[in-house]
Each structure stands twice: as structure tokens, then as C-alpha cells.
Scaffold this motif. Sequence first.
Motif, mmCIF file in Angstrom:
data_model
loop_
_atom_site.group_PDB
_atom_site.id
_atom_site.type_symbol
_atom_site.label_atom_id
_atom_site.label_comp_id
_atom_site.label_asym_id
_atom_site.label_seq_id
_atom_site.Cartn_x
_atom_site.Cartn_y
_atom_site.Cartn_z
ATOM 1 N N THR A 1 4.305 -5.010 12.975
ATOM 2 C CA THR A 1 4.094 -3.689 12.371
ATOM 3 C C THR A 1 3.568 -3.811 10.940
ATOM 4 O O THR A 1 3.610 -2.849 10.179
ATOM 5 C CB THR A 1 5.403 -2.884 12.361
ATOM 6 N N PHE A 2 3.088 -4.999 10.582
ATOM 7 C CA PHE A 2 2.629 -5.231 9.212
ATOM 8 C C PHE A 2 1.205 -5.782 9.241
ATOM 9 O O PHE A 2 0.914 -6.734 9.954
ATOM 10 C CB PHE A 2 3.558 -6.224 8.501
ATOM 11 N N THR A 3 0.333 -5.143 8.465
ATOM 12 C CA THR A 3 -1.050 -5.597 8.381
ATOM 13 C C THR A 3 -1.484 -5.595 6.924
ATOM 14 O O THR A 3 -1.235 -4.625 6.195
ATOM 15 C CB THR A 3 -1.986 -4.681 9.191
ATOM 16 N N LEU A 4 -2.132 -6.660 6.505
ATOM 17 C CA LEU A 4 -2.613 -6.748 5.134
ATOM 18 C C LEU A 4 -3.744 -5.758 4.892
ATOM 19 O O LEU A 4 -4.596 -5.549 5.750
ATOM 20 C CB LEU A 4 -3.125 -8.170 4.852
ATOM 21 N N ASP A 5 -3.740 -5.141 3.726
ATOM 22 C CA ASP A 5 -4.816 -4.239 3.341
ATOM 23 C C ASP A 5 -5.943 -5.049 2.714
ATOM 24 O O ASP A 5 -5.706 -5.987 1.937
ATOM 25 C CB ASP A 5 -4.310 -3.205 2.339
ATOM 26 N N SER A 6 -7.162 -4.686 3.036
ATOM 27 C CA SER A 6 -8.298 -5.349 2.399
ATOM 28 C C SER A 6 -8.403 -4.893 0.946
ATOM 29 O O SER A 6 -7.848 -3.855 0.563
ATOM 30 C CB SER A 6 -9.595 -5.025 3.150
ATOM 31 N N TYR A 7 -9.109 -5.653 0.132
ATOM 32 C CA TYR A 7 -9.212 -5.334 -1.285
ATOM 33 C C TYR A 7 -10.541 -5.843 -1.836
ATOM 34 O O TYR A 7 -11.184 -6.728 -1.267
ATOM 35 C CB TYR A 7 -8.042 -5.928 -2.065
ATOM 36 N N ASP A 8 -10.904 -5.280 -2.965
ATOM 37 C CA ASP A 8 -12.073 -5.703 -3.734
ATOM 38 C C ASP A 8 -11.714 -5.529 -5.199
ATOM 39 O O ASP A 8 -11.989 -4.490 -5.798
ATOM 40 C CB ASP A 8 -13.313 -4.896 -3.357
ATOM 41 N N ARG A 9 -11.081 -6.530 -5.768
ATOM 42 C CA ARG A 9 -10.576 -6.415 -7.138
ATOM 43 C C ARG A 9 -11.707 -6.386 -8.153
ATOM 44 O O ARG A 9 -11.534 -5.892 -9.267
ATOM 45 C CB ARG A 9 -9.621 -7.579 -7.444
ATOM 46 N N TRP A 10 -12.882 -6.898 -7.788
ATOM 47 C CA TRP A 10 -14.017 -6.860 -8.708
ATOM 48 C C TRP A 10 -14.438 -5.411 -8.986
ATOM 49 O O TRP A 10 -14.691 -5.037 -10.129
ATOM 50 C CB TRP A 10 -15.186 -7.654 -8.129
ATOM 51 N N SER A 11 -14.529 -4.602 -7.919
ATOM 52 C CA SER A 11 -14.926 -3.213 -8.094
ATOM 53 C C SER A 11 -13.839 -2.407 -8.789
ATOM 54 O O SER A 11 -14.137 -1.403 -9.444
ATOM 55 C CB SER A 11 -15.261 -2.589 -6.735
ATOM 56 N N GLU A 12 -12.597 -2.845 -8.670
ATOM 57 C CA GLU A 12 -11.485 -2.118 -9.288
ATOM 58 C C GLU A 12 -11.523 -2.207 -10.810
ATOM 59 O O GLU A 12 -11.008 -1.325 -11.496
ATOM 60 C CB GLU A 12 -10.156 -2.652 -8.762
ATOM 61 N N VAL A 13 -12.094 -3.296 -11.326
ATOM 62 C CA VAL A 13 -12.110 -3.466 -12.787
ATOM 63 C C VAL A 13 -13.397 -2.950 -13.418
ATOM 64 O O VAL A 13 -13.559 -2.979 -14.625
ATOM 65 C CB VAL A 13 -11.931 -4.952 -13.165
ATOM 66 N N GLU A 14 -14.353 -2.537 -12.602
ATOM 67 C CA GLU A 14 -15.617 -2.015 -13.146
ATOM 68 C C GLU A 14 -15.436 -0.605 -13.688
ATOM 69 O O GLU A 14 -14.635 0.167 -13.175
ATOM 70 C CB GLU A 14 -16.697 -2.025 -12.042
#
Length: 212
Positions: free
Chosen positions: A199-212
Motif C-alpha cells: 500500500t506504499f508507493t514512492l512519489d516521483s520528484y524533480d528537485r531541480w524545478s522546485e528550486v527554480e
Amino acid sequence: MLGLELMCAAVIAFLFGLLLCFAGYKFFLFLLPIWGFFFGLWLGAQTMQALFGVGAFATVTSWVVGFVVGVIFAVLSYLFYIAAVAIIAGSLGYYAAIGILGAIGLNLNFLVWLVGIVAAVVLVIVTLRFNLQKWVIIIATSLMGAAVIFGGFFVLFNPATQLMDNPVRAYLSAHPLLMILALVTAAFGIFIQYRSTQTFTLDSYDRWSEVE
């Protein structure tokens, strides 16, 4: 007599291996940069060995190349989920190919290295094409965790260079039972991780776009 430092390192490896083998998927985000760095370190050094015939980690150049590749992989793993998945899938394909070829007696050379690279690329493509990220992460962390667990004990009684050259051949040379135990442990780790993450799935991420 075994040195205290070596025994402490074996205990640390054992504990880290347990975490990796039985909870690698849940702690994947934390393990990402570590995994990326050490895979890059090893791949860079083995690439120097395959292309130029120098022993892996036998020269300053191989260490520098391995370190640079390791840092690049660690940063990419931290910044981009898709890069992290590609690196862990690639490492699984590469290690599996190199390990199998080493087990049948082939030393690392350009052809063996090339087969490993091709296997890595193929597994990355298959993983992303068919959305197998979760299974690849579980299988890769379970196998690597088992290798780390038994690798810690292996270096207590054998030269660490044997394990670094080819873990599969090193285990088989020490005793076939060691390889069997490692595979059974990995299989158990896969089962435990599958059951505990249904019942657990990792969420995808894009930390580069988060800091822009």
C-alpha cells in the motif's frame, strides 16, 4: 587476530545491509545519493580497467574518475526521480551481467564491460517502458543488501580486493554455500519488501524545478 576497525566495519556493513535488504524501498529516497555515489565510483573505476587495462582502484586516476562519476550519479539521483530509477536499474543490469560472466571465469575486460553496459541500458529501457520501477528498486536493494551483509563477513577472513573485483566469484571461491545463503537472503528480502509496501508507493520528484 582481527583488528577492531575491521570488526566495526563488518558490523556497520551488516546493519546497513539489513536496512537495504529488508527496507530498501521504503528508505529509497534516503539511500539514493549513497547508492548513486558507490555505483558511480565502482563503474568509473571498472571503466578505466576495461578501457586502459589498469586495475580498478589501483591508480590515482581510476580513483579520481570513479569519484567524479560517483558524485555526478549521486547528484542526479538526488535531483531527479527518473535519473535515480535509471541509475538503480542500470546498476542492477550491470552487476548482474558482470557477476554472471565473472562466475563462469571471465575476467573484466572491454568485452565483459561492454556486455555489462548493454545489460544496464536494456534494463533501464525496460524498467521505464513498462513502469517496473517499484519491482526493480525492491529487487536491486534486496540483492545489494544481501551482498553487503555477507560481504562484511567475507572481508573479515579474505582480502577485500577479491570482493571488489567480483563479489559472485569471491563468494563461490570462498564456499558455494555463501553464495546460496546470499541468494536466499535476497529472496527473503524481496518477499518482505513486497509484503510491507503493498500500500506504499514512492512519489516521483524533480528537485531541480522546485528550486527554480
